[in-house]
Design an enzyme around this catalytic site. Structure first.
Site, PDB file in Angstrom:
ATOM      1  N   ARG A  38       0.731  -1.122   0.061  1.00 11.18           N
ATOM      2  CA  ARG A  38      -0.099   0.043  -0.157  1.00 11.18           C
ATOM      3  C   ARG A  38       1.032   1.335   0.135  1.00 11.18           C
ATOM      4  NH1 ARG A  38      -3.341  -3.486   3.689  1.00 11.18           N
ATOM      5  NH2 ARG A  38      -1.272  -3.603   5.028  1.00 11.18           N
ATOM      6  N   ASP A  39       0.232   2.344  -0.390  1.00  9.74           N
ATOM      7  CA  ASP A  39       0.933   3.681  -0.503  1.00  9.74           C
ATOM      8  C   ASP A  39       0.945   4.138   0.907  1.00  9.74           C
ATOM      9  OD1 ASP A  39       2.355   5.861  -1.479  1.00  9.74           O
ATOM     10  OD2 ASP A  39       0.724   6.952  -2.368  1.00  9.74           O
ATOM     11  N   ASN A  40       1.365   3.423   1.996  1.00  7.43           N
ATOM     12  CA  ASN A  40       1.249   4.180   3.254  1.00  7.43           C
ATOM     13  C   ASN A  40       2.634   3.781   3.869  1.00  7.43           C
ATOM     14  OD1 ASN A  40      -1.516   3.121   2.639  1.00  7.43           O
ATOM     15  ND2 ASN A  40      -1.833   4.499   4.694  1.00  7.43           N
ATOM     16  N   ASN A  86      -1.764   8.167   0.957  1.00 13.50           N
ATOM     17  CA  ASN A  86      -1.945   8.752  -0.158  1.00 13.50           C
ATOM     18  C   ASN A  86      -2.900   9.896  -0.117  1.00 13.50           C
ATOM     19  OD1 ASN A  86      -3.353   8.928  -2.960  1.00 13.50           O
ATOM     20  ND2 ASN A  86      -1.320   8.161  -3.312  1.00 13.50           N
TER      21      ASN A  86
END
Ligand code: SPV
Ligand code: MG
Length: 541
Positions: free
Chosen positions: A60-62, A125
């Site tokens: 994930r974009d975390n 994000n």
């Protein structure tokens, strides 16, 4: 690609894009393949997006992708690409000190610049969960920017400060305030992000911006805005932040579904890139070219070295070893020869032993033994190793030491039989007895590509007929192999053949056909052990 674009650093190239008087654009890449495609399409730079890099890695974009993982991808891109990367460094992978490590590592990997955003680790994000977005204190983020600028080892490395003020719902004034502080801290450019569906919000920011630093925007949601509008608003760089990954997702899903449903790729072939396009993108031809230049291939040529004799008049040097084992510059003569042969790609080497076979064991060679070497001489040695004369074979006396270029010249001949002849006639002064040869033409004194053929070969040739001296090395290939074998068989069938030598066999062949044996002339660059011993005795070496 011109030479300047190779010599110019990626950071300089990125700086030029930011400082260009007109708006420029860069496009996302998440691996080396997508970067190559972007570059081939003529774009001037790459955006290494945290969203797409993490998605490509199944994350994930975390802030789930680690610094180490992302650096590896960036390295694979810069190893190949000639356009610069602006790397999306999220919040800088921790506090100021982590960001410093990141900057140093990006400089090492020739990444043009990094963009960090004023959010809290782990960031989310910008298009996800607006309630989950929170900004870092201005001073803390400004300190991080200063730390990054202080850490860069590449003077042109670009640090872009991204403010998420508009993303978290603050107004333009707050965004401007933050941007100003970041420029004060040393940021080379500002990225103003917005999730509005129109350019309006960013346009408003631009109308109030002091212009102290170039501004970058990411029109993921306001994608239909024309470039002229960005240009007019004073935007320096537009980032198309995820389009390569999204293009790939759609294409891959339809192929996977079609194959999954139909169990055939029949209808897909025209819709997907041909395999040859995959090879082209990998630069498969470049490997072939490289192989020609760098790979040492086996030549397919074999060698037979005649090393049976003790050597006349060399008693003191050959009490415990054959002539071919006499050292020349610290290495047995035959080892020197084998070294040159291997360097020219000749791996299959046979050696005929006679006198003191136990003292002749060069590593990696095959052996034939001629116990009657004293009686049957060179032709006897050739006969015991008859099976080693095959295909394309160099036949050489084991006591000849030569420069490698002579072998190289011999290997370039395409004649069925080729002899190497020294045209300097230096033996006439020394009075040495040598294998004299008569050739169709004399040794050239200047550059000359004419072909020469052996007309006669014998120790006893009169001086006026002698063009040179055979150095004891020849090559047979194709029909030359059969002619030599036939000549050998018929010579051996004749009574008294035991006294014949290889030179006499060559003479037979030349007499039968004046174009049977090609001659390659050299001038020096070789010596045989007899001459060397003469020289040694005279005290000249
Ligand atoms: C990215 O591409 O990862 C970005 C831009 O940071 S955005 O996804 O819009 O946040
Ligand atoms: Mg990102």
């Amino acid at each position: 690609m011109n030479q300047n674009s190779i010599l110019e650093s990626n950071s300089k190239k990125l700086r030029k894009l930011l400082e260009s008087p007109r708006v420029e654009q860069i496009l996302e890449a998440h691996n080396s393949l997508s970067a190559t495609i972007v570059e081939e399409a003529g774009l001037s730079g790459l955006w290494a997006s945290s969203l797409t890099l993490s998605c490509a890695a199944g994350l994930r974009d975390n802030s789930e992708l680690t610094m180490t993982e992302v650096l590896e991808v960036l390295e694979s891109i810069t190893a190949r690409a000639n356009i610069p990367i602006l790397f999306d460094g999220d919040t800088g992978y921790g506090q100021f000190s982590h960001f410093q490590q990141l900057v140093r590592k990006l400089c090492l990997r020739r990444v043009g610049g990094v963009c960090i955003e004023d959010k809290i680790f782990p960031k989310t994000n910008s298009f996800l969960r607006s309630e989950g977005q929170s900004l870092a204190p201005v001073e803390e983020f400004a300190g991080k920017l200063r730390a990054g600028k202080d850490a860069q080892t590449d003077p042109d490395f670009v640090v872009v400060a991204r403010t998420e003020a508009l993303i978290v719902g603050l107004d333009t004034a707050a965004a401007i305030d933050r941007a100003e502080s970041y420029v004060d801290a040393g940021a080379d450019a500002i990225l103003i992000h917005s999730k509005e569906r129109t350019f309006g919000q960013v346009q408003d920011f631009m109308s109030k911006w002091s212009g102290r630093a170039p501004v970058v925007c990411v029109p993921t949601t306001y994608y239909s805005t024309p470039m002229e509008a960005f240009d007019q608003a004073g935007i320096s760089l537009v980032i198309w932040a995820n389009h390569m990954l999204r293009a790939g997702i759609g294409a891959m899903q339809s192929v996977a579904n079609e194959i999954g449903e139909k169990g055939t790729a029949r209808d897909l072939e025209d819709a997907i890139a041909p395999v040859k396009e995959v090879f082209r993108l990998q630069d498969a031809d470049g490997l072939l070219e490289g192989e020609k230049t760098y790979l040492h291939k086996e030549s397919g040529v074999t060698a037979l070295v005649l090393a049976a004799s003790r050597g006349a008049g060399l008693d003191e040097l050959t009490a415990d070893r054959p002539k071919a084992m006499i050292p020349v510059s610290g290495m047995p003569a035959i080892e020197k020869m084998l070294q040159s042969m291997r360097a020219e790609g000749i791996k299959d080497i046979s050696v005929v032993r006679g006198y003191r076979p136990e003292a002749l064991a060069p590593v990696g060679a095959k052996f034939f033994d001629n116990p009657d070497w004293e009686e049957n001489g060179e032709l006897g040695s050739l006969a015991v190793a008859r099976e080693a004369i095959k295909g394309d074979t160099i036949i050489a006396y084991g006591d000849v030491v030569f420069k490698r270029y002579i072998l190289h010249l011999l290997l370039s001949s395409d004649a069925p039989i080729t002899l190497v002849v020294d045209g300097s006639r230096s033996f006439l002064e020394s009075g040495r007895s040598v294998d004299r040869v008569k050739v169709s033409g004399p040794a050239p004194t200047a550059y000359d590509e004419s072909e020469n053929w052996l007309e006669a070969a014998s120790e006893g040739l009169p001086e006026e007929m002698t063009h040179g001296e055979w150095i004891g090395m020849l090559r047979v290939r194709g029909e030359g192999v059969e002619s030599l074998q036939e000549a050998l068989d018929s010579a051996l069938a004749r009574p008294g053949s035991a006294q014949l030598d290889l030179c006499a066999l060559l003479d037979d062949l030349a007499q039968a056909d004046p174009r049977a044996i090609r001659v390659i002339y050299v001038h020096g660059g070789w010596i045989d052990i007899n001459s060397l011993a003469d020289v040694a005795r005279s005290g000249d070496v």
